[in-house]
Structure formats: structure tokens, C-alpha cells
Design an enzyme around this catalytic site. Structure first.
Site, mmCIF file in Angstrom:
data_model
loop_
_atom_site.group_PDB
_atom_site.id
_atom_site.type_symbol
_atom_site.label_atom_id
_atom_site.label_comp_id
_atom_site.label_asym_id
_atom_site.label_seq_id
_atom_site.Cartn_x
_atom_site.Cartn_y
_atom_site.Cartn_z
ATOM 1 C CG HIS A 230 -35.046 -16.797 55.230
ATOM 2 N ND1 HIS A 230 -34.346 -16.737 56.425
ATOM 3 C CD2 HIS A 230 -34.338 -17.619 54.418
ATOM 4 C CE1 HIS A 230 -33.249 -17.480 56.317
ATOM 5 N NE2 HIS A 230 -33.228 -18.034 55.116
ATOM 6 C CG ASP B 252 -31.127 -15.730 47.886
ATOM 7 O OD1 ASP B 252 -31.589 -16.330 48.880
ATOM 8 O OD2 ASP B 252 -29.904 -15.600 47.668
HETATM 9 P P1 DGP Z 1 -30.604 -19.584 54.430
HETATM 10 O O1 DGP Z 1 -29.350 -20.295 54.021
HETATM 11 O O2 DGP Z 1 -31.843 -20.473 54.331
HETATM 12 O O3 DGP Z 1 -30.483 -18.902 55.780
HETATM 13 O O4 DGP Z 1 -30.825 -18.466 53.331
HETATM 14 C C1 DGP Z 1 -30.272 -17.202 53.410
HETATM 15 C C2 DGP Z 1 -30.338 -16.606 52.032
HETATM 16 O O5 DGP Z 1 -30.160 -15.211 52.151
HETATM 17 C C3 DGP Z 1 -29.254 -17.106 51.065
HETATM 18 O O6 DGP Z 1 -29.875 -17.775 49.974
HETATM 19 C C4 DGP Z 1 -28.541 -15.855 50.588
HETATM 20 C C5 DGP Z 1 -29.476 -14.740 51.011
HETATM 21 N N1 DGP Z 1 -28.818 -13.519 51.416
HETATM 22 C C6 DGP Z 1 -27.812 -13.386 52.336
HETATM 23 N N2 DGP Z 1 -27.486 -12.096 52.479
HETATM 24 C C7 DGP Z 1 -28.308 -11.398 51.645
HETATM 25 C C8 DGP Z 1 -28.444 -10.002 51.360
HETATM 26 O O7 DGP Z 1 -27.758 -9.139 51.896
HETATM 27 N N3 DGP Z 1 -29.389 -9.667 50.444
HETATM 28 C C9 DGP Z 1 -30.175 -10.611 49.815
HETATM 29 N N4 DGP Z 1 -31.077 -10.155 48.933
HETATM 30 N N5 DGP Z 1 -30.077 -11.911 50.076
HETATM 31 C C10 DGP Z 1 -29.148 -12.304 50.974
#
Ligand code: DGP
Length: 117
Positions: free
Chosen positions: A103, A33
């Protein structure tokens, strides 16, 4: 559901955005994340675009099971067997879903309170 998958996770799946991958197979991808909420914070996603659990159907039964088993593999890889780990699916904007590609958050490496906030 649209098949365009313009979400950031769609871009990660297609290699248009970088990610720190920790597991991949034909159906599932897991990567760290970007904004970790715990020492270990990994996202496990299907390569198929499913928006959320409401968007999943009977045909996704095996794929959803694969997400669980991939989460298990990742947790073992990360050394979380002894202390355990937490899985979270934010299902819907009202409970914090911000990326509309289903996810599973794999969280570990610290203690967690219950009930969750
Ligand atoms: P949610 O809030 O449950 O939809 O979680 C989305 C998660 O995705 C949040 O913890 C941050 C992560 N996230 C958002 N954009 C990116 C990205 O571009 N790359 C990665 N690795 N994580 C991301």
C-alpha cells in the site's frame, strides 16, 4: 505468496470489512486510513494481492505505475496540489509495515520533517 489474502486489505477489497473509499477502478482501490497520521491520510492499494515490493515482479510494472497515478488523482481530489503531499511505502515489518498487502500512504494537510522518523 498466498492468494487467500487474509489481510485486512483483502477483506476491504472483497467488501467483508467497511472502508471509506475515495477512488476505485478495475485494478486499484483507495480509502481513508483508519488511524490517520495527517489531516489527509489515504491508502492506495492494488486489488491484486502483492505482499510488498519484494513480492512484485516485472509483470506488475504497469500495476505499480497505476498506484502512482491513483495517488496523484487522490491528492488532487483532496486539494493537495498547492501544498504537496508525501507518499510512503513501509516495505517490511522492520520499517513499520503492519499490513502485508502492498500500500502507498498518501499523506498531506500538514508539514513533514525530513529525514522521516
Ligand atoms: P503500514 O504500517 O505501512 O502497514 O500501514 C498500515 C495502515 O493500515 C495503518 O496506517 C493503519 C491502516 N489500517 C489498518 N487496519 C485498517 C482497517 O481495517 N481499515 C483502514 N481503513 N485502515 C486500516
Amino acid at each position: 505468496m498466498s492468494d487467500t489474502n487474509d489481510t485486512v486489505f483483502g477483506k476491504i477489497i472483497r467488501g467483508e470489512l467497511p472502508s471509506e473509499k475515495v477512488y476505485e477502478d478495475d485494478d486499484v482501490l483507495a480509502f481513508r486510513d483508519l488511524h490517520p497520521a495527517a489531516p489527509t491520510h489515504i491508502l492506495v492499494i492494488p486489488k491484486k494481492h502483492i505482499v510488498d515490493l519484494f513480492d512484485a515482479g516485472e509483470e506488475d510494472e504497469a500495476l505499480l505505475g497505476k498506484l502512482m497515478l491513483a495517488a496523484r488523482k487522490v491528492a488532487i481530489q483532496e486539494g493537495l496540489e498547492e501544498d504537496g503531499f508525501r507518499l510512503v511505502i513501509n516495505n517490511g515489518a522492520g520499517v513499520g509495515q503492519t499490513v502485508f498487502h502492498i500500500h502507498v500512504h498518501v499523506l498531506g494537510g500538514r508539514s513533514f520533517s525530513w529525514p522521516p522518523g
